[in-house]
Motif scaffolding. Structure first.
Motif, PDB file in Angstrom:
ATOM      1  N   GLY A 190       2.331  17.117 -54.257  1.00 59.57           N
ATOM      2  CA  GLY A 190       1.120  16.777 -54.669  1.00 59.57           C
ATOM      3  C   GLY A 190      -0.183  16.673 -53.673  1.00 59.57           C
ATOM      4  O   GLY A 190      -0.964  16.083 -53.960  1.00 59.57           O
ATOM      5  N   LEU A 191       0.107  17.529 -52.634  1.00 62.54           N
ATOM      6  CA  LEU A 191      -1.138  17.448 -51.586  1.00 62.54           C
ATOM      7  C   LEU A 191      -1.021  19.085 -51.155  1.00 62.54           C
ATOM      8  O   LEU A 191      -0.187  19.745 -51.058  1.00 62.54           O
ATOM      9  CB  LEU A 191      -0.399  16.637 -50.400  1.00 62.54           C
ATOM     10  N   GLU A 192      -2.553  19.364 -50.919  1.00 61.06           N
ATOM     11  CA  GLU A 192      -2.668  20.598 -50.407  1.00 61.06           C
ATOM     12  C   GLU A 192      -1.865  21.102 -49.089  1.00 61.06           C
ATOM     13  O   GLU A 192      -1.880  20.184 -48.270  1.00 61.06           O
ATOM     14  CB  GLU A 192      -4.271  20.886 -50.345  1.00 61.06           C
ATOM     15  N   ASP A 193      -1.733  22.434 -48.953  1.00 61.50           N
ATOM     16  CA  ASP A 193      -1.002  22.777 -47.651  1.00 61.50           C
ATOM     17  C   ASP A 193      -1.673  22.335 -46.438  1.00 61.50           C
ATOM     18  O   ASP A 193      -0.913  22.118 -45.246  1.00 61.50           O
ATOM     19  CB  ASP A 193      -0.878  24.378 -47.907  1.00 61.50           C
ATOM     20  N   ASP A 194      -3.158  22.787 -46.485  1.00 62.50           N
ATOM     21  CA  ASP A 194      -3.999  22.495 -45.338  1.00 62.50           C
ATOM     22  C   ASP A 194      -3.967  21.021 -44.710  1.00 62.50           C
ATOM     23  O   ASP A 194      -3.834  20.882 -43.483  1.00 62.50           O
ATOM     24  CB  ASP A 194      -5.150  22.882 -45.225  1.00 62.50           C
ATOM     25  N   LYS A 195      -3.818  20.174 -45.802  1.00 59.69           N
ATOM     26  CA  LYS A 195      -3.676  18.478 -45.585  1.00 59.69           C
ATOM     27  C   LYS A 195      -2.253  18.304 -44.971  1.00 59.69           C
ATOM     28  O   LYS A 195      -2.271  17.347 -43.994  1.00 59.69           O
ATOM     29  CB  LYS A 195      -4.179  17.792 -46.612  1.00 59.69           C
ATOM     30  N   ILE A 196      -1.449  18.860 -45.374  1.00 59.03           N
ATOM     31  CA  ILE A 196      -0.164  18.738 -44.923  1.00 59.03           C
ATOM     32  C   ILE A 196       0.126  19.084 -43.539  1.00 59.03           C
ATOM     33  O   ILE A 196       0.654  18.336 -42.651  1.00 59.03           O
ATOM     34  CB  ILE A 196       0.990  19.044 -45.749  1.00 59.03           C
ATOM     35  N   GLY A 246      -3.410  11.393 -49.714  1.00 59.50           N
ATOM     36  CA  GLY A 246      -3.438  11.650 -51.325  1.00 59.50           C
ATOM     37  C   GLY A 246      -1.915  12.257 -51.789  1.00 59.50           C
ATOM     38  O   GLY A 246      -1.981  12.448 -53.065  1.00 59.50           O
ATOM     39  N   ALA A 247      -1.092  12.422 -50.969  1.00 57.41           N
ATOM     40  CA  ALA A 247       0.297  13.078 -51.351  1.00 57.41           C
ATOM     41  C   ALA A 247       0.836  12.228 -52.601  1.00 57.41           C
ATOM     42  O   ALA A 247       0.719  10.871 -52.669  1.00 57.41           O
ATOM     43  CB  ALA A 247       1.442  13.002 -50.401  1.00 57.41           C
ATOM     44  N   LYS A 248       1.145  12.772 -53.920  1.00 56.40           N
ATOM     45  CA  LYS A 248       1.697  11.811 -54.977  1.00 56.40           C
ATOM     46  C   LYS A 248       3.076  11.308 -54.534  1.00 56.40           C
ATOM     47  O   LYS A 248       3.385  10.104 -54.700  1.00 56.40           O
ATOM     48  CB  LYS A 248       2.061  12.879 -56.028  1.00 56.40           C
ATOM     49  N   ARG A 249       3.863  12.164 -53.773  1.00 58.25           N
ATOM     50  CA  ARG A 249       5.241  11.659 -53.365  1.00 58.25           C
ATOM     51  C   ARG A 249       5.635  12.224 -52.045  1.00 58.25           C
ATOM     52  O   ARG A 249       5.294  13.318 -51.757  1.00 58.25           O
ATOM     53  CB  ARG A 249       6.239  11.847 -54.559  1.00 58.25           C
ATOM     54  N   ALA A 250       6.483  11.503 -51.326  1.00 52.06           N
ATOM     55  CA  ALA A 250       7.010  11.889 -50.090  1.00 52.06           C
ATOM     56  C   ALA A 250       8.384  11.550 -50.005  1.00 52.06           C
ATOM     57  O   ALA A 250       8.932  10.404 -49.954  1.00 52.06           O
ATOM     58  CB  ALA A 250       6.292  11.678 -48.942  1.00 52.06           C
ATOM     59  N   ALA A 297       4.000   9.100 -43.620  1.00 53.83           N
ATOM     60  CA  ALA A 297       2.812   8.151 -44.021  1.00 53.83           C
ATOM     61  C   ALA A 297       1.648   8.896 -43.874  1.00 53.83           C
ATOM     62  O   ALA A 297       0.644   8.334 -44.672  1.00 53.83           O
ATOM     63  CB  ALA A 297       2.856   7.063 -42.782  1.00 53.83           C
ATOM     64  N   ALA A 298       1.217   9.830 -42.999  1.00 50.57           N
ATOM     65  CA  ALA A 298      -0.224  10.327 -43.037  1.00 50.57           C
ATOM     66  C   ALA A 298      -0.331  11.201 -44.244  1.00 50.57           C
ATOM     67  O   ALA A 298      -1.364  11.301 -44.883  1.00 50.57           O
ATOM     68  CB  ALA A 298      -0.217  11.250 -41.625  1.00 50.57           C
ATOM     69  N   CYS A 299       0.701  11.803 -44.843  1.00 48.60           N
ATOM     70  CA  CYS A 299       0.549  12.576 -46.118  1.00 48.60           C
ATOM     71  C   CYS A 299       0.284  11.813 -47.153  1.00 48.60           C
ATOM     72  O   CYS A 299      -0.613  12.136 -48.039  1.00 48.60           O
ATOM     73  CB  CYS A 299       1.643  13.475 -46.342  1.00 48.60           C
ATOM     74  N   LYS A 300       1.089  10.614 -47.297  1.00 44.49           N
ATOM     75  CA  LYS A 300       0.613   9.480 -48.388  1.00 44.49           C
ATOM     76  C   LYS A 300      -0.727   9.014 -48.106  1.00 44.49           C
ATOM     77  O   LYS A 300      -1.471   8.906 -49.146  1.00 44.49           O
ATOM     78  CB  LYS A 300       1.649   8.483 -48.141  1.00 44.49           C
ATOM     79  N   GLU A 301      -1.308   8.650 -47.159  1.00 49.85           N
ATOM     80  CA  GLU A 301      -2.589   8.421 -46.594  1.00 49.85           C
ATOM     81  C   GLU A 301      -3.642   9.304 -47.183  1.00 49.85           C
ATOM     82  O   GLU A 301      -4.787   9.233 -47.739  1.00 49.85           O
ATOM     83  CB  GLU A 301      -2.721   8.003 -45.401  1.00 49.85           C
TER      84      GLU A 301
END
Length: 324
Positions: free
Chosen positions: A146-152, A196-200, A190-194
């Motif tokens: 649930g996070l865009e590729d560029d943000k990951i 806006g990732a739905k799950r990691a 942690a950075a992905c969750k911050e």
């Protein structure tokens, strides 16, 4: 075996081959009960491996077949047992094939690039080399949902801190796997969750596949790949590294080594198939992982599973109907 060059392919049809994670104890048991070809294919692999591969996948323990050195040849064998059965039962020839990570080796065998026994030997070594490249516990992988590729990609860049972490499997929109050094992966989660990732979700794997940490494995495997005879593909193969096809055997060898430490561009592979007019596909292996990914990437492609007698028969019937 069927002469691939003599068969007329179905122009809107592709065969897809899964990678690690699809293996399970008891896989293909029901298909094998009806079709001796399945066990015969495992027997051929056993001659290369030096152990009874069918007994292991039927009566062993999950942790045994999850060892990368075993997972890779066992899963390749399962996928190609289904492929051989598809041809034996008169299934139409695909106009293109693709495989996810390890599954790309299955695709090469299906396309006539490399012999089955040679592929079993290579992927056994591939698995062993990949495991040796990073000691158990020092690497990690995680699925970011649930996070865009560029943000990951940006989160991984921020989390590196002189260690390795990167996006390595672009599996579907909103579904990307990251991998690298264990501590760096934790920081990236942690950075992905911050962001806006739905799950990691940390993945239960034994090495950080498709990262720069795997370069030693590619170097270790290079001599065996170079010594193995590759032929020009008789069916178009879409490669993980660049989501494109290649006809030169020497270039294919290089792509298969790069694939060990480069990201899997699975979204691009499926999009490349759609651009070639593919609307029907089969997942040629245990499970339904790729079928689920294809559905999320491009709903114009219908991907059927084949690892149970009922689903195999249904896929065979439906494709035969569209061929006629």
């Amino acid at each position: 075996m069927t002469d691939l060059s003599a068969a007329q392919p179905l122009t809107n049809f592709a065969a897809l081959f899964p990678g690690q994670g699809s293996q399970k104890i008891g896989m293909l048991a029901q298909l094998a009960a009806d079709h001796p070809l399945v066990e015969q294919t495992f027997a051929q692999a056993s001659d290369v491996l030096g152990y009874d591969s069918w007994a292991l996948v039927q009566n062993g323990e999950q942790q045994q077949i999850n060892l990368t050195e075993r997972t890779q040849p066992l899963l390749l064998t399962a996928s190609l047992a289904i492929w051989r059965l598809w041809l034996q039962r008169g299934g139409p020839m695909p106009t293109a094939v693709a495989g996810h990570s390890l599954g790309e080796w299955s695709a090469l065998v299906a396309a006539g690039v490399v012999d089955f026994a040679d592929a079993v030997n290579i992927v056994r070594q591939r698995g062993a080399s990949m495991q040796r490249a990073v000691p158990v516990g020092e690497g990690a992988m995680a699925a970011i949902i649930g996070l865009e590729d560029d943000k990951i990609i940006a989160a991984c860049a921020d989390a590196q801190q002189s260690e390795v972490v990167a996006a390595v499997n672009f599996n579907a929109p909103g579904q990307v796997v990251i991998a690298g050094s264990a501590a760096a992966v934790e920081r990236a989660i942690a950075a992905c969750k911050e962001a806006g990732a739905k799950r990691a979700l940390p993945l239960p794997v034994s090495a950080p596949f498709h990262t720069a940490l795997m370069r030693p494995a590619a170097q270790e495997l290079a001599e065996l790949v170079e010594q193995t005879h590759f032929k020009a593909p008789k069916i178009t193969v879409i490669h993980n590294v660049n989501a494109d096809s290649q006809s030169d055997p020497a270039t294919i060898k290089q792509l298969m080594l790069e694939q060990i430490y480069q990201p899997v561009q699975w979204v691009g592979c499926v999009q490349a198939l759609a651009a070639r007019g593919i609307t029907e596909a089969i997942e040629c292996g245990p499970g339904a992982v790729l079928s689920g990914m294809v559905k999320r990437i491009d709903r114009t492609i219908h991907c059927a599973t084949t690892d149970q007698p009922e689903s195999f028969a249904e896929a065979l019937h439906n494709l035969a109907q569209s061929e006629s």
